[in-house]
Design a protein around this motif. Structure first.
Motif, PDB file in Angstrom:
ATOM      1  N   SER A  81     -12.197   4.044   2.692  1.00  0.00           N
ATOM      2  CA  SER A  81     -12.004   4.776   1.430  1.00  0.00           C
ATOM      3  C   SER A  81     -11.817   6.282   1.668  1.00  0.00           C
ATOM      4  O   SER A  81     -11.360   6.994   0.787  1.00  0.00           O
ATOM      5  CB  SER A  81     -13.182   4.531   0.490  1.00  0.00           C
ATOM      6  N   ASP A  92      -4.668   5.398   2.918  1.00  0.00           N
ATOM      7  CA  ASP A  92      -3.256   5.258   3.259  1.00  0.00           C
ATOM      8  C   ASP A  92      -2.960   5.416   4.745  1.00  0.00           C
ATOM      9  O   ASP A  92      -1.946   4.912   5.223  1.00  0.00           O
ATOM     10  CB  ASP A  92      -2.411   6.230   2.433  1.00  0.00           C
ATOM     11  N   GLU A  97       3.441  -7.708   2.229  1.00  0.00           N
ATOM     12  CA  GLU A  97       2.810  -7.124   1.050  1.00  0.00           C
ATOM     13  C   GLU A  97       1.920  -8.162   0.380  1.00  0.00           C
ATOM     14  O   GLU A  97       2.361  -9.274   0.093  1.00  0.00           O
ATOM     15  CB  GLU A  97       3.918  -6.677   0.085  1.00  0.00           C
ATOM     16  N   GLU A 122      -5.643  -4.109  -2.130  1.00  0.00           N
ATOM     17  CA  GLU A 122      -5.460  -2.656  -2.214  1.00  0.00           C
ATOM     18  C   GLU A 122      -5.749  -2.073  -0.827  1.00  0.00           C
ATOM     19  O   GLU A 122      -6.485  -2.677  -0.042  1.00  0.00           O
ATOM     20  CB  GLU A 122      -6.437  -2.051  -3.238  1.00  0.00           C
ATOM     21  N   ASP A 158      -7.742   0.016   0.141  1.00  0.00           N
ATOM     22  CA  ASP A 158      -9.162   0.264   0.447  1.00  0.00           C
ATOM     23  C   ASP A 158     -10.002  -1.006   0.363  1.00  0.00           C
ATOM     24  O   ASP A 158     -11.223  -0.941   0.338  1.00  0.00           O
ATOM     25  CB  ASP A 158      -9.726   1.351  -0.481  1.00  0.00           C
ATOM     26  N   GLU A 159      -9.347  -2.160   0.335  1.00  0.00           N
ATOM     27  CA  GLU A 159     -10.086  -3.420   0.241  1.00  0.00           C
ATOM     28  C   GLU A 159     -10.053  -4.185   1.559  1.00  0.00           C
ATOM     29  O   GLU A 159      -9.120  -4.047   2.345  1.00  0.00           O
ATOM     30  CB  GLU A 159      -9.493  -4.307  -0.853  1.00  0.00           C
TER      31      GLU A 159
END
Ligand SMILES: Cc1cc2nc3c(=O)[nH]c(=O)nc-3n(C[C@H](O)[C@H](O)[C@H](O)COP(=O)(O)OP(=O)(O)OC[C@H]3O[C@@H](n4cnc5c(N)ncnc54)[C@H](O)[C@@H]3O)c2cc1C
Ligand code: FES
Ligand code: FES
Lengths: 275, 157
Positions: free
Chosen positions: A22, A26, A158, A162, A164-165
Protein backbone atom coordinates in the motif's frame (compact mmCIF):
# COMPACT_ATOMS: atom_id res chain seq x y z
CA UNK A 1 19.53 -11.25 -18.89
CA UNK A 2 19.43 -9.31 -15.66
CA UNK A 3 16.36 -7.50 -14.36
CA UNK A 4 16.47 -3.74 -13.83
CA UNK A 5 17.36 -2.75 -10.28
CA UNK A 6 14.71 -3.03 -7.61
CA UNK A 7 14.47 -3.15 -3.86
CA UNK A 8 13.81 -6.61 -2.43
CA UNK A 9 11.80 -7.14 0.73
CA UNK A 10 10.79 -10.47 2.20
CA UNK A 11 7.40 -10.42 3.90
CA UNK A 12 6.83 -12.49 7.03
CA UNK A 13 3.07 -12.18 6.97
CA UNK A 14 0.15 -11.11 4.76
CA UNK A 15 -0.20 -7.94 6.86
CA UNK A 16 3.43 -6.99 6.27
CA UNK A 17 3.11 -7.65 2.53
CA UNK A 18 -0.07 -5.57 2.32
CA UNK A 19 1.56 -2.76 4.28
CA UNK A 20 4.47 -2.55 1.85
CA UNK A 21 2.15 -2.93 -1.12
CA UNK A 22 0.00 0.00 0.00
CA UNK A 23 3.02 2.32 0.28
CA UNK A 24 3.30 2.49 -3.50
CA UNK A 25 0.98 -0.04 -5.16
CA UNK A 26 1.78 0.99 -8.71
CA UNK A 27 5.51 0.29 -8.58
CA UNK A 28 5.45 -2.57 -6.04
CA UNK A 29 4.94 -6.18 -7.06
CA UNK A 30 4.38 -9.31 -5.05
CA UNK A 31 6.78 -12.14 -5.82
CA UNK A 32 5.41 -15.64 -5.20
CA UNK A 33 7.10 -18.41 -7.21
CA UNK A 34 8.52 -15.85 -9.61
CA UNK A 35 7.96 -18.05 -12.64
CA UNK A 36 5.88 -15.53 -14.50
CA UNK A 37 7.21 -12.31 -13.00
CA UNK A 38 10.98 -12.95 -13.12
CA UNK A 39 10.99 -13.89 -16.83
CA UNK A 40 9.14 -10.63 -17.54
CA UNK A 41 11.59 -8.69 -15.38
CA UNK A 42 14.55 -10.29 -17.12
CA UNK A 43 13.12 -9.12 -20.44
CA UNK A 44 12.49 -5.74 -18.78
CA UNK A 45 8.84 -5.98 -19.72
CA UNK A 46 8.21 -5.49 -16.00
CA UNK A 47 10.33 -3.07 -13.97
CA UNK A 48 8.89 -2.87 -10.46
CA UNK A 49 10.71 -0.58 -8.04
CA UNK A 50 10.00 -2.81 -5.06
CA UNK A 51 9.60 -6.58 -5.01
CA UNK A 52 7.77 -7.97 -1.99
CA UNK A 53 8.65 -11.65 -1.71
CA UNK A 54 5.67 -13.49 -0.21
CA UNK A 55 7.18 -16.88 -1.02
CA UNK A 56 7.81 -17.70 2.63
CA UNK A 57 4.71 -16.22 4.24
CA UNK A 58 3.63 -19.07 6.50
CA UNK A 59 0.18 -20.61 6.49
CA UNK A 60 -0.76 -19.96 2.86
CA UNK A 61 0.21 -23.31 1.39
CA UNK A 62 -2.55 -25.86 1.95
CA UNK A 63 -5.28 -27.88 0.26
CA UNK A 64 -8.11 -28.36 2.71
CA UNK A 65 -11.43 -30.15 2.65
CA UNK A 66 -13.80 -27.43 3.85
CA UNK A 67 -17.03 -29.43 3.79
CA UNK A 68 -18.95 -28.20 0.75
CA UNK A 69 -15.81 -26.99 -1.02
CA UNK A 70 -12.05 -27.39 -1.16
CA UNK A 71 -9.92 -24.45 0.01
CA UNK A 72 -6.47 -23.91 -1.47
CA UNK A 73 -3.92 -21.47 -0.09
CA UNK A 74 -2.67 -18.99 -2.68
CA UNK A 75 0.96 -19.97 -2.12
CA UNK A 76 0.34 -23.66 -2.81
CA UNK A 77 2.87 -24.71 -5.41
CA UNK A 78 1.77 -26.59 -8.51
CA UNK A 79 3.67 -29.67 -7.34
CA UNK A 80 1.94 -29.70 -3.94
CA UNK A 81 -1.46 -29.36 -5.58
CA UNK A 82 -0.60 -32.12 -8.05
CA UNK A 83 0.12 -34.63 -5.28
CA UNK A 84 -2.42 -33.43 -2.70
CA UNK A 85 -4.62 -36.33 -1.54
CA UNK A 86 -7.51 -33.95 -0.88
CA UNK A 87 -7.29 -32.47 -4.37
CA UNK A 88 -6.97 -35.87 -6.00
CA UNK A 89 -10.04 -37.18 -4.22
CA UNK A 90 -12.35 -34.15 -4.35
CA UNK A 91 -11.13 -32.02 -7.27
CA UNK A 92 -9.05 -34.35 -9.43
CA UNK A 93 -9.31 -31.80 -12.26
CA UNK A 94 -7.25 -29.33 -10.29
CA UNK A 95 -4.59 -31.87 -9.27
CA UNK A 96 -4.37 -33.07 -12.85
CA UNK A 97 -4.09 -29.57 -14.32
CA UNK A 98 -1.42 -28.58 -11.79
CA UNK A 99 0.57 -31.57 -13.06
CA UNK A 100 0.27 -30.32 -16.64
CA UNK A 101 1.84 -26.92 -15.98
CA UNK A 102 5.26 -26.44 -17.55
CA UNK A 103 7.82 -28.94 -16.31
CA UNK A 104 8.84 -30.32 -12.88
CA UNK A 105 11.19 -27.41 -12.19
CA UNK A 106 8.42 -24.90 -12.92
CA UNK A 107 5.99 -26.88 -10.75
CA UNK A 108 8.44 -26.85 -7.86
CA UNK A 109 8.28 -23.04 -7.79
CA UNK A 110 5.08 -21.72 -9.36
CA UNK A 111 2.03 -21.14 -7.17
CA UNK A 112 -1.69 -21.25 -7.91
CA UNK A 113 -2.11 -17.70 -6.62
CA UNK A 114 0.62 -16.42 -8.91
CA UNK A 115 -0.83 -18.25 -11.87
CA UNK A 116 -4.31 -16.76 -11.31
CA UNK A 117 -3.11 -13.26 -10.43
CA UNK A 118 -0.92 -13.18 -13.52
CA UNK A 119 -4.03 -13.44 -15.70
CA UNK A 120 -2.43 -15.03 -18.75
CA UNK A 121 -5.06 -16.52 -21.11
CA UNK A 122 -2.48 -19.19 -22.07
CA UNK A 123 -2.28 -20.52 -18.50
CA UNK A 124 -3.93 -23.75 -17.45
CA UNK A 125 -4.98 -23.22 -13.83
CA UNK A 126 -7.19 -20.19 -14.58
CA UNK A 127 -9.31 -22.36 -16.91
CA UNK A 128 -9.54 -25.07 -14.24
CA UNK A 129 -10.74 -22.71 -11.52
CA UNK A 130 -13.18 -21.08 -13.94
CA UNK A 131 -14.66 -24.48 -14.83
CA UNK A 132 -14.86 -25.28 -11.10
CA UNK A 133 -16.85 -22.08 -10.44
CA UNK A 134 -14.23 -20.97 -7.92
CA UNK A 135 -14.39 -18.14 -5.44
CA UNK A 136 -11.17 -16.17 -5.05
CA UNK A 137 -10.42 -14.57 -1.72
CA UNK A 138 -8.42 -11.33 -1.75
CA UNK A 139 -7.08 -9.37 1.21
CA UNK A 140 -6.29 -5.69 1.03
CA UNK A 141 -6.27 -2.43 2.95
CA UNK A 142 -10.06 -2.26 2.65
CA UNK A 143 -10.43 -5.73 4.13
CA UNK A 144 -11.26 -9.08 2.64
CA UNK A 145 -13.44 -9.70 -0.37
CA UNK A 146 -14.60 -12.71 -2.33
CA UNK A 147 -14.50 -12.59 -6.11
CA UNK A 148 -16.26 -15.09 -8.34
CA UNK A 149 -13.95 -16.63 -10.94
CA UNK A 150 -16.51 -15.44 -13.53
CA UNK A 151 -15.68 -11.84 -12.57
CA UNK A 152 -11.95 -12.30 -11.97
CA UNK A 153 -10.36 -12.65 -15.40
CA UNK A 154 -10.76 -9.29 -17.10
CA UNK A 155 -8.35 -9.19 -20.03
CA UNK A 156 -4.81 -9.94 -21.10
CA UNK A 157 -2.73 -10.03 -17.88
CA UNK A 158 -5.59 -8.20 -16.21
CA UNK A 159 -7.65 -9.42 -13.26
CA UNK A 160 -10.16 -8.00 -10.81
CA UNK A 161 -7.41 -7.66 -8.18
CA UNK A 162 -6.54 -4.09 -7.20
CA UNK A 163 -2.81 -3.28 -7.16
CA UNK A 164 -2.85 -3.18 -3.34
CA UNK A 165 -4.62 -6.52 -2.91
CA UNK A 166 -3.25 -10.00 -2.40
CA UNK A 167 -4.95 -13.23 -3.34
CA UNK A 168 -4.93 -15.49 -0.30
CA UNK A 169 -7.30 -18.39 -0.93
CA UNK A 170 -9.06 -20.18 -3.77
CA UNK A 171 -12.28 -22.08 -3.05
CA UNK A 172 -13.53 -24.60 -5.57
CA UNK A 173 -16.58 -26.81 -5.64
CA UNK A 174 -16.00 -30.51 -5.25
CA UNK A 175 -16.11 -32.42 -8.50
CA UNK A 176 -14.87 -35.95 -7.89
CA UNK A 177 -16.17 -37.10 -11.28
CA UNK A 178 -17.54 -35.67 -14.51
CA UNK A 179 -14.41 -33.68 -15.35
CA UNK A 180 -11.78 -33.53 -18.08
CA UNK A 181 -8.83 -31.45 -19.22
CA UNK A 182 -7.47 -31.31 -22.74
CA UNK A 183 -4.29 -29.48 -23.59
CA UNK A 184 -2.80 -29.31 -27.04
CA UNK A 185 0.76 -28.12 -27.47
CA UNK A 186 3.53 -28.72 -29.95
CA UNK A 187 6.43 -29.09 -27.55
CA UNK A 188 6.75 -30.75 -24.16
CA UNK A 189 6.71 -28.27 -21.23
CA UNK A 190 4.93 -25.67 -23.35
CA UNK A 191 1.82 -23.60 -22.86
CA UNK A 192 -1.35 -24.83 -24.54
CA UNK A 193 -2.12 -23.70 -28.08
CA UNK A 194 -5.68 -24.35 -26.95
CA UNK A 195 -6.83 -26.03 -23.77
CA UNK A 196 -10.18 -27.06 -22.30
CA UNK A 197 -11.31 -27.68 -18.73
CA UNK A 198 -14.76 -29.21 -18.41
CA UNK A 199 -16.87 -29.96 -15.34
CA UNK A 200 -20.19 -31.61 -16.12
CA UNK A 201 -21.72 -32.38 -12.74
CA UNK A 202 -24.06 -29.63 -11.59
CA UNK A 203 -24.40 -26.87 -14.19
CA UNK A 204 -21.98 -27.89 -16.94
CA UNK A 205 -19.07 -25.46 -17.20
CA UNK A 206 -16.50 -25.50 -19.98
CA UNK A 207 -13.53 -23.11 -19.81
CA UNK A 208 -11.00 -22.43 -22.54
CA UNK A 209 -7.27 -21.71 -22.57
CA UNK A 210 -5.89 -19.35 -25.21
CA UNK A 211 -9.14 -18.70 -27.04
CA UNK A 212 -9.18 -14.96 -26.47
CA UNK A 213 -7.47 -12.18 -24.58
CA UNK A 214 -8.49 -13.79 -21.29
CA UNK A 215 -9.55 -17.12 -19.81
CA UNK A 216 -13.17 -17.60 -20.81
CA UNK A 217 -16.09 -19.99 -20.97
CA UNK A 218 -17.39 -21.77 -24.03
CA UNK A 219 -20.86 -20.33 -23.62
CA UNK A 220 -22.15 -21.80 -26.87
CA UNK A 221 -21.21 -25.29 -25.73
CA UNK A 222 -22.62 -24.75 -22.26
CA UNK A 223 -25.96 -23.57 -23.69
CA UNK A 224 -26.11 -26.53 -26.02
CA UNK A 225 -25.38 -28.94 -23.17
CA UNK A 226 -28.05 -27.34 -21.00
CA UNK A 227 -30.49 -27.84 -23.89
CA UNK A 228 -29.59 -31.54 -24.01
CA UNK A 229 -27.25 -31.59 -27.03
CA UNK A 230 -24.89 -34.53 -27.40
CA UNK A 231 -21.10 -33.94 -27.06
CA UNK A 232 -20.48 -33.59 -30.79
CA UNK A 233 -23.21 -31.01 -31.35
CA UNK A 234 -22.32 -29.12 -28.16
CA UNK A 235 -18.62 -29.10 -29.07
CA UNK A 236 -19.36 -27.72 -32.53
CA UNK A 237 -20.35 -24.48 -30.79
CA UNK A 238 -17.15 -24.24 -28.69
CA UNK A 239 -15.76 -21.23 -30.53
CA UNK A 240 -19.09 -19.40 -30.94
CA UNK A 241 -18.52 -15.68 -30.54
CA UNK A 242 -14.84 -16.09 -29.67
CA UNK A 243 -11.94 -14.28 -31.28
CA UNK A 244 -8.69 -16.08 -30.51
CA UNK A 245 -5.45 -14.53 -31.62
CA UNK A 246 -3.08 -15.67 -34.36
CA UNK A 247 0.56 -16.23 -33.47
CA UNK A 248 3.49 -18.29 -34.67
CA UNK A 249 1.98 -21.47 -33.23
CA UNK A 250 -1.47 -21.22 -34.74
CA UNK A 251 -3.82 -19.03 -36.73
CA UNK A 252 -7.09 -17.88 -35.22
CA UNK A 253 -8.95 -20.18 -37.60
CA UNK A 254 -6.88 -23.17 -36.52
CA UNK A 255 -7.53 -22.33 -32.87
CA UNK A 256 -11.28 -22.16 -33.49
CA UNK A 257 -11.19 -25.58 -35.13
CA UNK A 258 -8.98 -26.99 -32.39
CA UNK A 259 -11.39 -25.75 -29.73
CA UNK A 260 -14.25 -27.75 -31.24
CA UNK A 261 -12.11 -30.89 -31.41
CA UNK A 262 -10.73 -30.57 -27.89
CA UNK A 263 -14.10 -29.68 -26.36
CA UNK A 264 -15.62 -32.77 -27.95
CA UNK A 265 -12.85 -34.92 -26.53
CA UNK A 266 -13.21 -33.27 -23.13
CA UNK A 267 -16.98 -33.82 -23.03
CA UNK A 268 -16.64 -37.48 -23.96
CA UNK A 269 -13.86 -37.99 -21.43
CA UNK A 270 -15.71 -36.13 -18.68
CA UNK A 271 -18.80 -38.28 -19.20
CA UNK A 272 -16.60 -41.37 -18.95
CA UNK A 273 -15.17 -40.36 -15.56
CA UNK A 274 -18.66 -40.65 -14.11
CA UNK A 275 -18.20 -44.42 -14.37
CA UNK B 1 21.74 -7.08 0.39
CA UNK B 2 23.24 -9.89 2.45
CA UNK B 3 22.45 -13.47 1.57
CA UNK B 4 23.52 -16.58 3.42
CA UNK B 5 23.29 -19.71 1.33
CA UNK B 6 24.44 -23.25 1.97
CA UNK B 7 25.82 -24.69 -1.25
CA UNK B 8 26.90 -28.33 -1.28
CA UNK B 9 27.14 -28.23 2.50
CA UNK B 10 29.21 -25.04 2.78
CA UNK B 11 27.52 -21.94 4.18
CA UNK B 12 28.71 -18.49 3.14
CA UNK B 13 27.39 -14.96 3.49
CA UNK B 14 27.85 -12.39 0.75
CA UNK B 15 26.66 -8.95 -0.20
CA UNK B 16 24.87 -9.19 -3.53
CA UNK B 17 22.60 -7.02 -5.62
CA UNK B 18 18.91 -7.81 -5.13
CA UNK B 19 18.60 -8.51 -8.83
CA UNK B 20 21.37 -11.11 -8.91
CA UNK B 21 20.07 -14.40 -10.26
CA UNK B 22 20.83 -17.59 -8.38
CA UNK B 23 22.77 -19.00 -11.34
CA UNK B 24 24.98 -15.90 -11.45
CA UNK B 25 25.51 -16.16 -7.73
CA UNK B 26 26.56 -19.79 -8.00
CA UNK B 27 28.90 -19.19 -10.91
CA UNK B 28 30.34 -15.78 -10.11
CA UNK B 29 30.17 -15.46 -6.34
CA UNK B 30 30.65 -19.09 -5.35
CA UNK B 31 32.86 -19.95 -8.33
CA UNK B 32 30.84 -23.06 -9.13
CA UNK B 33 30.76 -23.00 -12.91
CA UNK B 34 29.39 -26.53 -13.36
CA UNK B 35 25.91 -25.06 -13.51
CA UNK B 36 25.46 -23.82 -17.07
CA UNK B 37 23.39 -21.02 -18.53
CA UNK B 38 21.81 -22.19 -21.74
CA UNK B 39 18.65 -20.38 -22.77
CA UNK B 40 18.38 -17.95 -19.86
CA UNK B 41 14.60 -18.16 -20.37
CA UNK B 42 13.53 -21.08 -18.11
CA UNK B 43 13.30 -23.45 -21.05
CA UNK B 44 16.41 -25.63 -21.38
CA UNK B 45 17.12 -26.81 -17.84
CA UNK B 46 20.91 -26.45 -18.17
CA UNK B 47 20.87 -24.32 -15.01
CA UNK B 48 18.96 -26.87 -12.90
CA UNK B 49 20.08 -27.18 -9.28
CA UNK B 50 18.42 -28.58 -6.17
CA UNK B 51 16.81 -26.21 -3.71
CA UNK B 52 16.08 -28.15 -0.55
CA UNK B 53 16.25 -31.32 -2.60
CA UNK B 54 13.92 -30.22 -5.40
CA UNK B 55 14.94 -29.34 -8.95
CA UNK B 56 14.64 -25.66 -9.87
CA UNK B 57 15.93 -23.55 -12.75
CA UNK B 58 18.48 -21.23 -11.22
CA UNK B 59 18.16 -18.70 -14.07
CA UNK B 60 14.66 -17.96 -12.80
CA UNK B 61 15.35 -17.51 -9.11
CA UNK B 62 16.95 -14.61 -7.34
CA UNK B 63 19.90 -15.31 -5.11
CA UNK B 64 17.80 -13.48 -2.52
CA UNK B 65 15.15 -16.19 -2.75
CA UNK B 66 17.78 -18.77 -1.81
CA UNK B 67 18.79 -16.86 1.32
CA UNK B 68 18.82 -19.33 4.22
CA UNK B 69 18.25 -22.29 1.91
CA UNK B 70 20.27 -25.32 0.90
CA UNK B 71 21.41 -25.63 -2.69
CA UNK B 72 23.02 -28.64 -4.31
CA UNK B 73 24.87 -28.21 -7.60
CA UNK B 74 26.60 -30.75 -9.83
CA UNK B 75 29.82 -30.13 -7.88
CA UNK B 76 28.08 -31.56 -4.82
CA UNK B 77 27.17 -34.89 -6.39
CA UNK B 78 30.42 -36.87 -6.52
CA UNK B 79 31.98 -38.07 -3.27
CA UNK B 80 34.93 -36.05 -1.90
CA UNK B 81 37.33 -38.75 -3.16
CA UNK B 82 35.98 -38.26 -6.68
CA UNK B 83 33.78 -41.34 -6.80
CA UNK B 84 30.94 -40.49 -9.12
CA UNK B 85 27.40 -40.34 -7.80
CA UNK B 86 25.36 -43.35 -9.07
CA UNK B 87 23.46 -41.04 -11.43
CA UNK B 88 26.71 -39.68 -12.87
CA UNK B 89 28.10 -43.20 -13.12
CA UNK B 90 24.98 -44.32 -15.00
CA UNK B 91 25.33 -41.41 -17.47
CA UNK B 92 28.94 -42.46 -17.97
CA UNK B 93 28.12 -46.15 -18.45
CA UNK B 94 25.23 -45.54 -20.83
CA UNK B 95 26.81 -42.73 -22.83
CA UNK B 96 24.12 -40.34 -21.65
CA UNK B 97 26.08 -37.37 -22.91
CA UNK B 98 27.96 -36.17 -25.93
CA UNK B 99 29.07 -32.53 -25.63
CA UNK B 100 28.06 -32.54 -21.96
CA UNK B 101 26.55 -29.08 -21.87
CA UNK B 102 23.14 -30.23 -20.68
CA UNK B 103 24.58 -32.86 -18.34
CA UNK B 104 24.90 -30.94 -15.05
CA UNK B 105 21.27 -29.84 -15.34
CA UNK B 106 20.17 -33.30 -16.42
CA UNK B 107 21.87 -34.97 -13.48
CA UNK B 108 20.26 -32.56 -11.01
CA UNK B 109 16.84 -32.97 -12.63
CA UNK B 110 17.27 -36.74 -12.42
CA UNK B 111 18.21 -36.56 -8.73
CA UNK B 112 14.94 -34.76 -8.04
CA UNK B 113 12.95 -37.03 -10.34
CA UNK B 114 14.21 -40.20 -8.67
CA UNK B 115 13.39 -38.80 -5.26
CA UNK B 116 9.79 -38.29 -6.36
CA UNK B 117 9.62 -41.48 -8.47
CA UNK B 118 12.12 -44.00 -7.07
CA UNK B 119 10.96 -46.66 -9.54
CA UNK B 120 9.97 -44.73 -12.67
CA UNK B 121 8.61 -46.16 -15.89
CA UNK B 122 10.28 -45.08 -19.12
CA UNK B 123 7.35 -42.73 -19.76
CA UNK B 124 7.77 -41.17 -16.32
CA UNK B 125 11.44 -40.59 -17.01
CA UNK B 126 10.71 -38.93 -20.34
CA UNK B 127 8.01 -36.73 -18.86
CA UNK B 128 10.04 -36.05 -15.76
CA UNK B 129 12.84 -34.65 -17.90
CA UNK B 130 10.62 -32.50 -20.11
CA UNK B 131 12.20 -29.39 -18.62
CA UNK B 132 15.68 -30.37 -19.82
CA UNK B 133 16.81 -30.11 -23.41
CA UNK B 134 19.70 -32.02 -24.91
CA UNK B 135 20.77 -31.04 -28.39
CA UNK B 136 23.12 -34.02 -28.85
CA UNK B 137 21.98 -37.37 -27.58
CA UNK B 138 18.45 -37.80 -28.82
CA UNK B 139 17.59 -38.60 -25.18
CA UNK B 140 17.62 -42.36 -25.65
CA UNK B 141 20.80 -42.99 -23.68
CA UNK B 142 19.85 -40.45 -21.04
CA UNK B 143 16.62 -42.33 -20.43
CA UNK B 144 18.53 -45.62 -20.26
CA UNK B 145 20.95 -44.09 -17.78
CA UNK B 146 18.14 -42.89 -15.54
CA UNK B 147 16.39 -46.26 -15.58
CA UNK B 148 19.66 -47.99 -14.79
CA UNK B 149 20.46 -45.56 -11.96
CA UNK B 150 16.99 -46.11 -10.52
CA UNK B 151 17.44 -49.86 -10.54
CA UNK B 152 21.06 -49.90 -9.42
CA UNK B 153 20.01 -50.02 -5.78
CA UNK B 154 22.80 -47.57 -5.00
CA UNK B 155 20.72 -44.46 -4.66
CA UNK B 156 20.46 -43.18 -1.16
CA UNK B 157 17.46 -40.87 -0.91
C1 LIG C 1 9.13 -22.43 -18.73
C2 LIG C 1 7.79 -22.13 -18.16
C3 LIG C 1 6.72 -22.88 -18.60
C4 LIG C 1 5.45 -22.63 -18.10
N1 LIG C 1 4.42 -23.38 -18.58
C5 LIG C 1 3.18 -23.14 -18.13
C6 LIG C 1 2.09 -23.91 -18.59
O1 LIG C 1 2.22 -24.84 -19.39
N2 LIG C 1 0.86 -23.62 -18.11
C7 LIG C 1 0.66 -22.63 -17.20
O2 LIG C 1 -0.47 -22.43 -16.78
N3 LIG C 1 1.67 -21.89 -16.71
C8 LIG C 1 2.91 -22.12 -17.17
N4 LIG C 1 3.96 -21.38 -16.68
C9 LIG C 1 3.68 -20.31 -15.68
C10 LIG C 1 3.74 -20.88 -14.28
O3 LIG C 1 2.58 -21.60 -14.01
C11 LIG C 1 3.89 -19.80 -13.21
O4 LIG C 1 4.35 -20.45 -12.07
C12 LIG C 1 2.65 -19.10 -12.78
O5 LIG C 1 1.98 -18.56 -13.88
C13 LIG C 1 2.96 -17.94 -11.87
O6 LIG C 1 3.03 -18.33 -10.54
P1 LIG C 1 4.20 -17.77 -9.63
O7 LIG C 1 3.89 -18.20 -8.25
O8 LIG C 1 5.47 -18.15 -10.19
O9 LIG C 1 3.92 -16.19 -9.73
P2 LIG C 1 4.92 -14.96 -9.81
O10 LIG C 1 5.72 -15.01 -11.04
O11 LIG C 1 5.62 -14.79 -8.52
O12 LIG C 1 3.84 -13.79 -9.94
C14 LIG C 1 3.06 -13.63 -11.11
C15 LIG C 1 2.20 -12.38 -10.97
O13 LIG C 1 1.19 -12.56 -9.99
C16 LIG C 1 1.37 -11.64 -8.91
N5 LIG C 1 1.11 -12.42 -7.70
C17 LIG C 1 1.73 -13.56 -7.31
N6 LIG C 1 1.13 -14.06 -6.22
C18 LIG C 1 0.12 -13.22 -5.90
C19 LIG C 1 -0.88 -13.21 -4.88
N7 LIG C 1 -0.97 -14.19 -3.96
N8 LIG C 1 -1.76 -12.19 -4.86
C20 LIG C 1 -1.71 -11.21 -5.81
N9 LIG C 1 -0.80 -11.17 -6.79
C21 LIG C 1 0.10 -12.17 -6.85
C22 LIG C 1 2.77 -11.12 -9.03
O14 LIG C 1 2.89 -9.82 -8.50
C23 LIG C 1 2.98 -11.15 -10.52
O15 LIG C 1 2.40 -10.04 -11.13
C24 LIG C 1 5.25 -21.61 -17.14
C25 LIG C 1 6.32 -20.87 -16.67
C26 LIG C 1 7.59 -21.11 -17.17
C27 LIG C 1 8.71 -20.30 -16.68
S1 FES D 1 19.38 -21.43 -18.58
FE1 FES D 1 17.88 -21.74 -17.08
S2 FES D 1 16.46 -22.99 -18.11
FE2 FES D 1 17.90 -22.56 -19.70
S1 FES E 1 25.10 -33.78 -24.46
FE1 FES E 1 25.23 -32.02 -25.71
S2 FES E 1 23.44 -30.96 -25.13
FE2 FES E 1 23.17 -32.81 -24.14
Amino acid sequence: MIPASFEYRRAGSVEEALGWLSEDPDSTKLLAGGHSLLPLMKLRLATPGVLVDVGRVPGLSYVRDAGDHVAIGALTRHRDLEISEVARASVPLLAHVAGQVGDPQVRHRGTIGGSLAHGDPASDLPAAVLALDATLVADGPRGRREIAADDFFRGFLETALEPDEMLTEIRVRKAPSGWAFQKFNRRAQDWAIVGVAAVLDGDPRVALVNMGSTTLRARGTEEALAAGADPTDAAARAADGLEPSSDLHASAEYRRHLATVLVRRALVEAAATRG
Amino acid sequence: MRVTVTVNGTTETHDVEARMLLVQYLREVRGLTGTNIGCDTTSCGACTVLLDGESVKSCTLLAAQADGEEITTIEGMAAPDGTLHPIQEAFHQHHGLQCGFCTPGMVMAVASLLKEHPDPSEAEVREGLEGNLCRCTGYHNIVQAVLSAAHSGELVP
